[in-house]
Design a protein around this motif. Structure first.
Motif, PDB file in Angstrom:
ATOM      1  N   VAL A  47       0.865  -1.179   0.000  1.00  0.00           N
ATOM      2  CA  VAL A  47       0.000   0.000   0.000  1.00  0.00           C
ATOM      3  C   VAL A  47       0.900   1.227   0.000  1.00  0.00           C
ATOM      4  O   VAL A  47       1.766   1.373   0.874  1.00  0.00           O
ATOM      5  CB  VAL A  47      -0.936   0.014   1.217  1.00  0.00           C
ATOM      6  CG1 VAL A  47      -1.756   1.308   1.257  1.00  0.00           C
ATOM      7  CG2 VAL A  47      -1.872  -1.194   1.190  1.00  0.00           C
ATOM      8  N   ALA A  48       0.736   2.093  -0.989  1.00  0.00           N
ATOM      9  CA  ALA A  48       1.528   3.312  -1.095  1.00  0.00           C
ATOM     10  C   ALA A  48       0.726   4.492  -0.560  1.00  0.00           C
ATOM     11  O   ALA A  48      -0.436   4.688  -0.946  1.00  0.00           O
ATOM     12  CB  ALA A  48       1.924   3.568  -2.541  1.00  0.00           C
ATOM     13  N   LEU A 194      11.334  -4.516  -3.391  1.00  0.00           N
ATOM     14  CA  LEU A 194      10.082  -4.499  -2.629  1.00  0.00           C
ATOM     15  C   LEU A 194       9.029  -5.385  -3.294  1.00  0.00           C
ATOM     16  O   LEU A 194       8.313  -6.124  -2.611  1.00  0.00           O
ATOM     17  CB  LEU A 194       9.557  -3.063  -2.510  1.00  0.00           C
ATOM     18  CG  LEU A 194      10.447  -2.058  -1.781  1.00  0.00           C
ATOM     19  CD1 LEU A 194       9.746  -0.716  -1.679  1.00  0.00           C
ATOM     20  CD2 LEU A 194      10.844  -2.572  -0.406  1.00  0.00           C
ATOM     21  N   ALA A 195       8.941  -5.308  -4.609  1.00  0.00           N
ATOM     22  CA  ALA A 195       7.991  -6.161  -5.321  1.00  0.00           C
ATOM     23  C   ALA A 195       8.334  -7.637  -5.117  1.00  0.00           C
ATOM     24  O   ALA A 195       7.442  -8.479  -4.945  1.00  0.00           O
ATOM     25  CB  ALA A 195       7.999  -5.805  -6.809  1.00  0.00           C
ATOM     26  N   HIS A 196       9.625  -7.952  -5.097  1.00  0.00           N
ATOM     27  CA  HIS A 196      10.064  -9.329  -4.855  1.00  0.00           C
ATOM     28  C   HIS A 196       9.670  -9.786  -3.449  1.00  0.00           C
ATOM     29  O   HIS A 196       9.197 -10.913  -3.262  1.00  0.00           O
ATOM     30  CB  HIS A 196      11.575  -9.419  -5.032  1.00  0.00           C
ATOM     31  CG  HIS A 196      12.178 -10.701  -4.548  1.00  0.00           C
ATOM     32  ND1 HIS A 196      12.186 -11.852  -5.309  1.00  0.00           N
ATOM     33  CD2 HIS A 196      12.770 -11.026  -3.365  1.00  0.00           C
ATOM     34  CE1 HIS A 196      12.758 -12.814  -4.626  1.00  0.00           C
ATOM     35  NE2 HIS A 196      13.130 -12.349  -3.443  1.00  0.00           N
ATOM     36  N   ASN A 211       7.947   9.992  -4.860  1.00  0.00           N
ATOM     37  CA  ASN A 211       7.960   9.597  -6.262  1.00  0.00           C
ATOM     38  C   ASN A 211       6.687   8.789  -6.544  1.00  0.00           C
ATOM     39  O   ASN A 211       6.675   7.559  -6.454  1.00  0.00           O
ATOM     40  CB  ASN A 211       9.216   8.769  -6.550  1.00  0.00           C
ATOM     41  CG  ASN A 211       9.436   8.524  -8.022  1.00  0.00           C
ATOM     42  OD1 ASN A 211       8.496   8.472  -8.811  1.00  0.00           O
ATOM     43  ND2 ASN A 211      10.693   8.360  -8.410  1.00  0.00           N
ATOM     44  N   VAL A 212       5.624   9.512  -6.877  1.00  0.00           N
ATOM     45  CA  VAL A 212       4.296   8.902  -6.920  1.00  0.00           C
ATOM     46  C   VAL A 212       4.200   7.813  -7.980  1.00  0.00           C
ATOM     47  O   VAL A 212       3.687   6.717  -7.717  1.00  0.00           O
ATOM     48  CB  VAL A 212       3.224   9.987  -7.162  1.00  0.00           C
ATOM     49  CG1 VAL A 212       1.843   9.347  -7.306  1.00  0.00           C
ATOM     50  CG2 VAL A 212       3.226  10.995  -6.024  1.00  0.00           C
ATOM     51  N   ARG A 213       4.676   8.093  -9.164  1.00  0.00           N
ATOM     52  CA  ARG A 213       4.571   7.095 -10.238  1.00  0.00           C
ATOM     53  C   ARG A 213       5.300   5.805  -9.862  1.00  0.00           C
ATOM     54  O   ARG A 213       4.784   4.702 -10.063  1.00  0.00           O
ATOM     55  CB  ARG A 213       5.147   7.664 -11.533  1.00  0.00           C
ATOM     56  CG  ARG A 213       4.284   8.732 -12.191  1.00  0.00           C
ATOM     57  CD  ARG A 213       4.878   9.105 -13.533  1.00  0.00           C
ATOM     58  NE  ARG A 213       4.169  10.183 -14.175  1.00  0.00           N
ATOM     59  CZ  ARG A 213       3.091  10.048 -14.935  1.00  0.00           C
ATOM     60  NH1 ARG A 213       2.595   8.834 -15.129  1.00  0.00           N
ATOM     61  NH2 ARG A 213       2.506  11.087 -15.495  1.00  0.00           N
ATOM     62  N   SER A 214       6.502   5.948  -9.317  1.00  0.00           N
ATOM     63  CA  SER A 214       7.271   4.758  -8.937  1.00  0.00           C
ATOM     64  C   SER A 214       6.566   3.982  -7.837  1.00  0.00           C
ATOM     65  O   SER A 214       6.499   2.753  -7.865  1.00  0.00           O
ATOM     66  CB  SER A 214       8.675   5.166  -8.482  1.00  0.00           C
ATOM     67  OG  SER A 214       9.413   5.703  -9.554  1.00  0.00           O
ATOM     68  N   ALA A 215       6.052   4.710  -6.841  1.00  0.00           N
ATOM     69  CA  ALA A 215       5.382   4.048  -5.726  1.00  0.00           C
ATOM     70  C   ALA A 215       4.157   3.272  -6.202  1.00  0.00           C
ATOM     71  O   ALA A 215       3.952   2.107  -5.836  1.00  0.00           O
ATOM     72  CB  ALA A 215       4.989   5.072  -4.677  1.00  0.00           C
ATOM     73  N   LEU A 216       3.343   3.915  -7.023  1.00  0.00           N
ATOM     74  CA  LEU A 216       2.120   3.264  -7.484  1.00  0.00           C
ATOM     75  C   LEU A 216       2.414   2.125  -8.458  1.00  0.00           C
ATOM     76  O   LEU A 216       1.592   1.215  -8.620  1.00  0.00           O
ATOM     77  CB  LEU A 216       1.186   4.286  -8.122  1.00  0.00           C
ATOM     78  CG  LEU A 216       0.621   5.338  -7.158  1.00  0.00           C
ATOM     79  CD1 LEU A 216      -0.261   6.334  -7.908  1.00  0.00           C
ATOM     80  CD2 LEU A 216      -0.156   4.697  -6.016  1.00  0.00           C
ATOM     81  N   SER A 217       3.597   2.147  -9.086  1.00  0.00           N
ATOM     82  CA  SER A 217       3.935   1.074 -10.021  1.00  0.00           C
ATOM     83  C   SER A 217       4.162  -0.251  -9.303  1.00  0.00           C
ATOM     84  O   SER A 217       4.032  -1.319  -9.918  1.00  0.00           O
ATOM     85  CB  SER A 217       5.181   1.448 -10.823  1.00  0.00           C
ATOM     86  OG  SER A 217       6.350   1.377 -10.024  1.00  0.00           O
ATOM     87  N   VAL A 218       4.514  -0.218  -8.020  1.00  0.00           N
ATOM     88  CA  VAL A 218       4.747  -1.466  -7.276  1.00  0.00           C
ATOM     89  C   VAL A 218       3.656  -1.746  -6.248  1.00  0.00           C
ATOM     90  O   VAL A 218       3.652  -2.806  -5.618  1.00  0.00           O
ATOM     91  CB  VAL A 218       6.121  -1.450  -6.568  1.00  0.00           C
ATOM     92  CG1 VAL A 218       7.244  -1.327  -7.577  1.00  0.00           C
ATOM     93  CG2 VAL A 218       6.201  -0.341  -5.524  1.00  0.00           C
ATOM     94  N   ALA A 219       2.740  -0.800  -6.058  1.00  0.00           N
ATOM     95  CA  ALA A 219       1.718  -0.933  -5.016  1.00  0.00           C
ATOM     96  C   ALA A 219       0.439  -1.546  -5.571  1.00  0.00           C
ATOM     97  O   ALA A 219       0.084  -1.354  -6.730  1.00  0.00           O
ATOM     98  CB  ALA A 219       1.417   0.422  -4.395  1.00  0.00           C
ATOM     99  N   ASP A 220      -0.258  -2.272  -4.714  1.00  0.00           N
ATOM    100  CA  ASP A 220      -1.590  -2.768  -5.056  1.00  0.00           C
ATOM    101  C   ASP A 220      -2.637  -1.662  -4.896  1.00  0.00           C
ATOM    102  O   ASP A 220      -3.561  -1.551  -5.695  1.00  0.00           O
ATOM    103  CB  ASP A 220      -1.965  -3.944  -4.144  1.00  0.00           C
ATOM    104  CG  ASP A 220      -0.964  -5.080  -4.246  1.00  0.00           C
ATOM    105  OD1 ASP A 220      -0.957  -5.763  -5.281  1.00  0.00           O
ATOM    106  OD2 ASP A 220      -0.171  -5.268  -3.301  1.00  0.00           O
ATOM    107  N   THR A 221      -2.457  -0.878  -3.839  1.00  0.00           N
ATOM    108  CA  THR A 221      -3.417   0.173  -3.489  1.00  0.00           C
ATOM    109  C   THR A 221      -2.667   1.466  -3.217  1.00  0.00           C
ATOM    110  O   THR A 221      -1.563   1.444  -2.670  1.00  0.00           O
ATOM    111  CB  THR A 221      -4.213  -0.222  -2.229  1.00  0.00           C
ATOM    112  OG1 THR A 221      -4.853  -1.476  -2.450  1.00  0.00           O
ATOM    113  CG2 THR A 221      -5.264   0.822  -1.890  1.00  0.00           C
ATOM    114  N   GLY A 222      -3.269   2.578  -3.588  1.00  0.00           N
ATOM    115  CA  GLY A 222      -2.721   3.883  -3.270  1.00  0.00           C
ATOM    116  C   GLY A 222      -3.666   4.650  -2.359  1.00  0.00           C
ATOM    117  O   GLY A 222      -4.882   4.630  -2.545  1.00  0.00           O
ATOM    118  N   VAL A 223      -3.094   5.292  -1.345  1.00  0.00           N
ATOM    119  CA  VAL A 223      -3.859   6.133  -0.423  1.00  0.00           C
ATOM    120  C   VAL A 223      -3.306   7.548  -0.557  1.00  0.00           C
ATOM    121  O   VAL A 223      -2.106   7.770  -0.377  1.00  0.00           O
ATOM    122  CB  VAL A 223      -3.716   5.649   1.032  1.00  0.00           C
ATOM    123  CG1 VAL A 223      -4.428   6.599   1.989  1.00  0.00           C
ATOM    124  CG2 VAL A 223      -4.260   4.234   1.180  1.00  0.00           C
TER     125      VAL A 223
END
Length: 252
Positions: A47-48, A194-196, A211-223
């Motif tokens: 969760v990002a 982190l994804a691993h 770094n929003v784009r990077s965070a959301l690229s590995v996250a299932d959910t964004g808050v």
């Protein structure tokens, strides 16, 4: 009627989130930073938490790790209330915090820093195995195991901070701004790790990141936090697709 009962039974069968935050209020002195924050982190998910500077992201992690007391609301971990739990008790339960700043003990070697992460653990053999696993995860650290903390690059210090947290055997990793000040190649390597960890170890991660784009690229959910309040909580892809929300709160 039968369909309704079946749907209800399926909903009831869903496991509770590993971390569940409800109505959380916190701040410093008389100043309130977080205002009735709700969020959930399922086991084995990323969760990002994203938002502008001053949104309350780091404050949220400090409350969850026990560094800052909550003023109101509840924090439940694996079904248990953590309201009075000390920092060390939360670590033993499996909540481990990697603060912003790539902290390493400058006078200690990489190996000594890693073993420090498992200082509370009684089984030395298992601790050594987890240190070795950290070296497998971050080969750059294996090459520097006898180097002292002050001699490491920024990327190596960030890897060390994460690796040391993993030696503590977390079930939930609280990670604050891991990409700050790092080269894009190192950022990509850390986020890939982190994804691993989520995919291979089932580790739950609450990631605070500018770094929003990077965070959301590995996250299932964004808050999305704005001035201490949650303004959106959605699947990451849905946040990236919401142009109006991105322009209003995320700056792109």
């Amino acid at each position: 009627m039968t369909d309704t009962l079946t749907a209800t039974a399926r909903a009831d069968a869903q496991p509770a989130p590993l971390l569940e935050v409800s109505g959380l209020v916190a701040g410093y002195g008389q100043g309130e930073v977080l205002h009735a924050v709700d969020l959930a982190v399922p086991a084995g998910s990323v969760v990002a938490v994203v938002g502008a500077n001053g949104a309350g992201k780091s404050t949220l992690l400090r409350v969850l790790s026990g560094l800052l007391p909550a003023q109101a609301g509840t924090v439940r971990f694996d079904g248990d209330d953590l309201a009075t739990a000390r920092v060390e008790d939360r670590i033993r339960r499996g909540i481990v915090h990697v603060p912003e700043g790539r902290h390493a003990v400058a006078e200690l070697t990489v190996d000594e820093n890693l073993r420090l992460g498992g200082l509370w653990r009684g089984d030395r053999r298992e601790l050594r195995a987890d240190v070795d696993a950290a070296y497998d995860l971050f080969p750059a650290l294996a090459a520097r195991r006898t180097s002292h903390g002050h001699s490491l690059s920024g990327g190596e210090r960030q890897m060390l901070a994460i690796a040391r947290a993993l030696v503590a055997h977390p079930r939930l990793l609280l990670l604050d701004e891991p990409s700050l000040g790092l080269a894009p190649r190192i950022v990509a390597e850390i986020l890939g790790t982190l994804a691993h960890l989520r995919a291979e170890r089932g580790l739950a991660i609450l990631l605070v990141e500018q770094n929003v784009r990077s965070a959301l690229s590995v996250a299932d959910t964004g808050v999305v936090l704005n001035l201490g309040s949650v303004v959106a909580a959605r699947p990451s892809a849905a946040l990236l697709d919401d142009e109006q929300l991105r322009h209003a709160y995320l700056g792109f």
